[in-house]
Design a protein around this motif. Structure first.
Motif, short mmCIF file in Angstrom:
data_model
loop_
_atom_site.label_atom_id
_atom_site.label_comp_id
_atom_site.label_asym_id
_atom_site.label_seq_id
_atom_site.Cartn_x
_atom_site.Cartn_y
_atom_site.Cartn_z
N SER A 28 0.72 -1.19 -0.04
CA SER A 28 0.02 0.10 -0.05
C SER A 28 0.78 1.22 -0.12
O SER A 28 1.64 1.39 0.90
CB SER A 28 -0.86 0.07 1.22
OG SER A 28 -1.70 1.35 1.23
N ARG A 113 -12.47 -4.79 2.09
CA ARG A 113 -13.43 -4.67 1.05
C ARG A 113 -12.98 -4.01 -0.25
O ARG A 113 -12.28 -3.13 -0.39
CB ARG A 113 -14.38 -3.66 1.53
CG ARG A 113 -15.75 -3.63 0.53
CD ARG A 113 -17.05 -3.05 0.84
NE ARG A 113 -17.31 -2.85 2.42
CZ ARG A 113 -17.92 -1.82 2.76
NH1 ARG A 113 -18.45 -1.12 2.24
NH2 ARG A 113 -18.13 -1.94 4.01
N ASP A 114 -13.27 -4.89 -1.38
CA ASP A 114 -12.88 -4.33 -2.73
C ASP A 114 -13.66 -3.04 -3.13
O ASP A 114 -14.59 -2.83 -2.71
CB ASP A 114 -13.25 -5.39 -3.67
CG ASP A 114 -12.24 -6.84 -3.53
OD1 ASP A 114 -11.23 -6.56 -2.94
OD2 ASP A 114 -12.73 -8.00 -3.91
N GLY A 115 -12.85 -2.35 -4.10
CA GLY A 115 -13.36 -1.10 -4.52
C GLY A 115 -13.60 0.04 -3.74
O GLY A 115 -14.32 0.87 -3.95
#
Length: 169
Positions: A28, A113-115
């Motif tokens: 990240s 969580r994706d997105g």
């Protein structure tokens, strides 16, 4: 220095150690990662805060981070511990976190969580982060302590950051 925007440079030394302690995903490089590192660096410059009273702005920031954690909207490793994450970012023991959140944090593990737009989350947290860092800096000045009383006035702009909207199905 704490309180200034992080440069878009690769992480090195102390920041890499903090990334590991905060349980941030090693890949990240988001603005949110830099924001979390700024908070952690600022709290470490104040020494261990294990026995300090909670200020209003610290409570606001912790609640906002709690909400983002619960919504999977942080750049953390899967199954990272909420108590450990908050304790590391705020430079205090997990017992202080448990006491503040009245045991709501026990055994909570991060589920990404994706997105999620991490830059949007960083932007939402920024007013709280700035107010918190400024309050820390004010408390470290001997003359400010006696003049301001508790050193914890709640700035008008400091509101808990709402979790990001759910991505489309």
């Amino acid at each position: 220095p704490p309180g200034q925007a992080a440069a878009a440079e690769p992480l090195a030394g102390e920041q890499l150690r903090l990334v590991s302690e905060l349980q941030i995903e090693s890949y990240s490089s988001s603005t949110l990662t830099a924001t979390l590192l700024r908070v952690a660096e600022a709290t470490r410059s104040q020494g261990n805060r294990k026995n300090e009273e909670w200020t209003d702005i610290e409570s606001d920031l912790a609640e906002a981070l709690f909400a983002q954690f619960e919504h999977g909207a942080l750049p953390l490793e899967a199954r990272a511990s909420l108590r450990s994450f908050l304790g590391q970012v705020l430079n205090c023991g997990t017992g202080r976190i448990t006491d503040q959140f009245q045991r709501r944090v026990k055994k909570k593990q991060f589920q990404p969580r994706d997105g999620v737009d991490l830059d949007d989350v960083a932007q939402r947290l920024e007013p709280l982060v700035e107010a918190f860092i400024q309050a820390l800096q004010a408390r470290s000045r001997p003359t400010s302590r006696s003049a301001s009383g508790s050193g914890s006035p709640r700035p008008a702009t400091a509101r808990a950051a709402s979790p990001p909207p759910l991505p489309p199905a």
